[in-house]
Design a protein around this motif. Structure first.
Motif, PDB file in Angstrom:
ATOM      1  N   ARG A  20       0.846  -1.206   0.000  1.00 38.15           N
ATOM      2  CA  ARG A  20       0.000   0.000   0.000  1.00 38.15           C
ATOM      3  C   ARG A  20       0.877   1.250   0.000  1.00 38.15           C
ATOM      4  O   ARG A  20       0.585   2.231  -0.682  1.00 38.15           O
ATOM      5  N   ILE A  21       1.947   1.178   0.783  1.00 34.46           N
ATOM      6  CA  ILE A  21       2.854   2.337   0.833  1.00 34.46           C
ATOM      7  C   ILE A  21       3.466   2.559  -0.555  1.00 34.46           C
ATOM      8  O   ILE A  21       3.524   3.682  -1.053  1.00 34.46           O
ATOM      9  N   ASP A  22       3.870   1.450  -1.210  1.00 32.18           N
ATOM     10  CA  ASP A  22       4.411   1.576  -2.581  1.00 32.18           C
ATOM     11  C   ASP A  22       3.365   2.166  -3.525  1.00 32.18           C
ATOM     12  O   ASP A  22       3.678   3.016  -4.363  1.00 32.18           O
ATOM     13  N   ALA A  23       2.126   1.697  -3.368  1.00 33.66           N
ATOM     14  CA  ALA A  23       1.057   2.182  -4.266  1.00 33.66           C
ATOM     15  C   ALA A  23       0.839   3.684  -4.078  1.00 33.66           C
ATOM     16  O   ALA A  23       0.613   4.407  -5.050  1.00 33.66           O
ATOM     17  N   LEU A  24       0.929   4.143  -2.844  1.00 35.95           N
ATOM     18  CA  LEU A  24       0.766   5.589  -2.603  1.00 35.95           C
ATOM     19  C   LEU A  24       1.898   6.367  -3.274  1.00 35.95           C
ATOM     20  O   LEU A  24       1.689   7.444  -3.827  1.00 35.95           O
ATOM     21  N   GLU A  25       3.083   5.774  -3.227  1.00 34.19           N
ATOM     22  CA  GLU A  25       4.231   6.422  -3.879  1.00 34.19           C
ATOM     23  C   GLU A  25       4.022   6.427  -5.409  1.00 34.19           C
ATOM     24  O   GLU A  25       4.135   7.468  -6.060  1.00 34.19           O
ATOM     25  N   ASN A  26       3.678   5.250  -5.949  1.00 33.57           N
ATOM     26  CA  ASN A  26       3.535   5.140  -7.402  1.00 33.57           C
ATOM     27  C   ASN A  26       2.377   5.976  -7.954  1.00 33.57           C
ATOM     28  O   ASN A  26       2.395   6.380  -9.111  1.00 33.57           O
ATOM     29  N   SER A  27       1.381   6.196  -7.112  1.00 35.13           N
ATOM     30  CA  SER A  27       0.240   6.978  -7.591  1.00 35.13           C
ATOM     31  C   SER A  27       0.513   8.475  -7.503  1.00 35.13           C
ATOM     32  O   SER A  27      -0.253   9.283  -8.026  1.00 35.13           O
ATOM     33  N   GLY A  28       1.596   8.840  -6.820  1.00 34.12           N
ATOM     34  CA  GLY A  28       1.963  10.263  -6.764  1.00 34.12           C
ATOM     35  C   GLY A  28       1.472  10.989  -5.523  1.00 34.12           C
ATOM     36  O   GLY A  28       1.595  12.206  -5.435  1.00 34.12           O
ATOM     37  N   PHE A  29       0.923  10.255  -4.546  1.00 41.25           N
ATOM     38  CA  PHE A  29       0.465  10.924  -3.317  1.00 41.25           C
ATOM     39  C   PHE A  29       1.574  11.017  -2.264  1.00 41.25           C
ATOM     40  O   PHE A  29       1.521  11.865  -1.380  1.00 41.25           O
ATOM     41  N   LEU A  30       2.538  10.105  -2.357  1.00 40.37           N
ATOM     42  CA  LEU A  30       3.580  10.023  -1.324  1.00 40.37           C
ATOM     43  C   LEU A  30       4.955  10.214  -1.959  1.00 40.37           C
ATOM     44  O   LEU A  30       5.337   9.440  -2.842  1.00 40.37           O
ATOM     45  N   ASP A  31       5.691  11.225  -1.519  1.00 39.83           N
ATOM     46  CA  ASP A  31       7.043  11.425  -2.056  1.00 39.83           C
ATOM     47  C   ASP A  31       7.982  10.376  -1.461  1.00 39.83           C
ATOM     48  O   ASP A  31       7.824   9.970  -0.300  1.00 39.83           O
ATOM     49  N   THR A  32       8.980   9.989  -2.237  1.00 39.03           N
ATOM     50  CA  THR A  32       9.873   8.907  -1.821  1.00 39.03           C
ATOM     51  C   THR A  32      10.539   9.205  -0.469  1.00 39.03           C
ATOM     52  O   THR A  32      10.641   8.320   0.383  1.00 39.03           O
ATOM     53  N   ASP A  33      10.954  10.457  -0.269  1.00 41.90           N
ATOM     54  CA  ASP A  33      11.648  10.738   0.996  1.00 41.90           C
ATOM     55  C   ASP A  33      10.709  10.755   2.208  1.00 41.90           C
ATOM     56  O   ASP A  33      11.156  10.930   3.339  1.00 41.90           O
ATOM     57  N   TRP A  34       9.411  10.577   1.991  1.00 42.38           N
ATOM     58  CA  TRP A  34       8.475  10.476   3.123  1.00 42.38           C
ATOM     59  C   TRP A  34       8.148   9.017   3.454  1.00 42.38           C
ATOM     60  O   TRP A  34       7.465   8.740   4.432  1.00 42.38           O
ATOM     61  N   LYS A  35       8.621   8.099   2.603  1.00 44.75           N
ATOM     62  CA  LYS A  35       8.237   6.687   2.775  1.00 44.75           C
ATOM     63  C   LYS A  35       8.697   6.111   4.110  1.00 44.75           C
ATOM     64  O   LYS A  35       7.988   5.369   4.776  1.00 44.75           O
ATOM     65  N   GLU A  36       9.925   6.501   4.460  1.00 44.28           N
ATOM     66  CA  GLU A  36      10.542   5.906   5.647  1.00 44.28           C
ATOM     67  C   GLU A  36       9.699   6.147   6.901  1.00 44.28           C
ATOM     68  O   GLU A  36       9.542   5.263   7.745  1.00 44.28           O
ATOM     69  N   SER A  37       9.138   7.346   6.983  1.00 44.90           N
ATOM     70  CA  SER A  37       8.333   7.678   8.150  1.00 44.90           C
ATOM     71  C   SER A  37       7.132   6.728   8.265  1.00 44.90           C
ATOM     72  O   SER A  37       6.796   6.243   9.346  1.00 44.90           O
TER      73      SER A  37
END
Ligand code: MEV
Length: 432
Positions: A20-37
């Motif tokens: 789900r976290i990857d999907a949020l990134e791939n869809s453009g809602f989550l920037d890569t540098d925010w993933k870790e949080s």
């Protein structure tokens, strides 16, 4: 906000958390540098937790998820929610999907004006006092603004005054309201500082005694309204025609307008969506709750906050107005990892936009609840989502949770006793 690739979010609920976290990134809602949080579960560092409150001994966690499919004023959103009730995100997402397929949510946000109150007692000559206050409005506003110059520098501050006189039995109060623009902040500290600063001047002008100076959480000058329109053919459910479902939703709305017992539950459904976003955004949900319920009783009777009615062409129309004095800056928003994540996932909305998102979540939640109530009832959906919680309460761990929950959904009774018995059987079978 850049455009989003929503197809990445397909079958989101079926994915694992990391997917789900990857999907949020791939869809453009989550920037890569925010993933870790997010991967670190929005960990609140001990030093921050300890400095947030007195006597801190731990952090109390809640699940944090996103409601999908929100199309608000033409813009796509995933709406972060912090909530313990299993059905809230599913209900909001499914309502938002249906509403999104038919134009989405349209919002109107009033000018964001907050109210501060100074309460004066022992005013022996109220009319003279009120005349004096009016004659010195400029000086009062100046004093308030001098107490918080930075908000004035940024274009906000106290800009008008209103005087109210309340007599009730032997009590007599003169209440001075300041209307204050707090810009992107909810502004409790700004308002309280200003109100306390003007008390000596108000005492002098009224020859009365100042009881207190404080913001009012009844933010009637900071309103958010959302509307939506759903054609009847989209409402059909459970062998019921769309028209029947629409008419039942309208009746459900009418009963919640006239019966306070139903209105409270109807509004609780709205607040399921509202509170979850307010909390996730680092705002003060007690303030929003208190203000919303006062607004629901503004004509003297507690009523539904939303209204559902039939348009001339037969469509179902929904409308909800709430006082929403939320902030996009200040308080825990500047340091709480969960609150920061929410603002990031929402594209760093300004405070007005955040109001639009919150009020839309409230209407979505309300629609889902009453549509379920007047069709299949809520227990089917609720209990199905509750199955996992029951399995966990019964002691299931790891893959036992899914297996127990699936068996529980198929069983005749869905309760803790049944969950425990299913789990015991499962473990016995696995031992054999
Ligand atoms: C449950 O959390 C909320 C509902 O009771 C709301 C309603 O009755 O409208 C389903």
């Amino acid at each position: 906000m850049t455009s989003k690739n929503l197809t990445e979010l397909t079958k989101f609920y079926k994915k694992k958390r990391s997917e789900r976290i990857d999907a949020l990134e791939n869809s453009g809602f989550l920037d890569t540098d925010w993933k870790e949080s997010l991967e670190n579960n929005l960990h609140l560092p001990e030093a921050i937790a300890d400095s947030m409150i007195e006597n801190q001994i731990g952090t109390y966690q809640l699940p944090y998820g996103v409601a999908l499919n929100f199309l608000i004023d033409g813009q796509d959103y995933v709406v972060p929610m912090a909530v313990e009730e299993p059905s809230v995100i599913a209900a909001a997402s499914s309502a938002a999907k249906l509403i999104g397929e038919h134009g989405g949510f349209q919002t109107v946000i009033s000018e964001r004006i907050m109210i501060g109150q100074a309460i004066l007692t022992k005013v022996s000559s109220p009319q003279t006092a009120m005349d004096n206050l009016k004659a010195n409005e400029h000086e009062i506003l100046l004093k308030a603004n001098q107490a918080h110059p930075s908000i004035v520098e940024r274009g906000g501050g106290a800009h008008s005054l209103q005087i109210r006189e309340i007599k009730e039995g032997s009590s007599h109060f003169l209440i001075v309201h300041l209307h204050i623009q707090t810009l992107e902040a909810m502004g409790a500290n700004i308002i309280n500082t200003m109100m306390e600063a003007i008390l000596p001047l108000l005492e002098e002008l009224t020859e009365g005694s100042a009881l207190m100076g404080i913001l009012s959480n009844y933010a009637t000058e900071c309103l958010a309204t959302v509307t939506c329109r759903i054609p009847t053919h989209a409402l059909a459910k459970n062998n019921l025609e769309g028209e029947e479902v629409r008419d039942s939703i309208v009746l459900a709305s009418q009963v919640a307008l006239v019966d306070p017992y139903r209105a409270v539950t109807h509004n609780k459904g709205i607040m399921n969506g509202v509170d979850a976003v307010v909390l996730a955004s680092g705002n003060d949900w007690r303030a929003i709750e208190a203000g919303a319920h006062a607004y629901a009783a503004r004509d003297g009777q507690y009523r539904a906050l939303s209204k559902w009615y039939t348009a001339e062409n037969g469509d179902l129309l929904g409308e909800l107005t709430l006082p929403l004095p939320v902030g996009a800056v200040g308080g825990s928003i500047s340091f709480h990892p969960g609150a920061q994540m929410t603002h990031h996932l929402l594209g760093n909305p300004d405070a007005g936009r955040l109001e639009s998102i919150i009020v839309s979540a409230g209407l979505a939640q309300n629609f889902s609840a009453i549509r379920a109530l007047v069709t299949e009832g809520i227990q089917k959906g609720h209990m199905s989502l509750q199955a996992r919680s029951l399995a966990i309460s019964a002691g299931a761990q790891g893959d036992e949770i899914k297996v127990t929950a699936d068996l529980l959904r198929k069983s005749q009774h869905m309760n803790l006793v049944q969950a425990k018995s299913i789990l015991e059987d499962l473990r016995n079978k696995r031992l054999r």
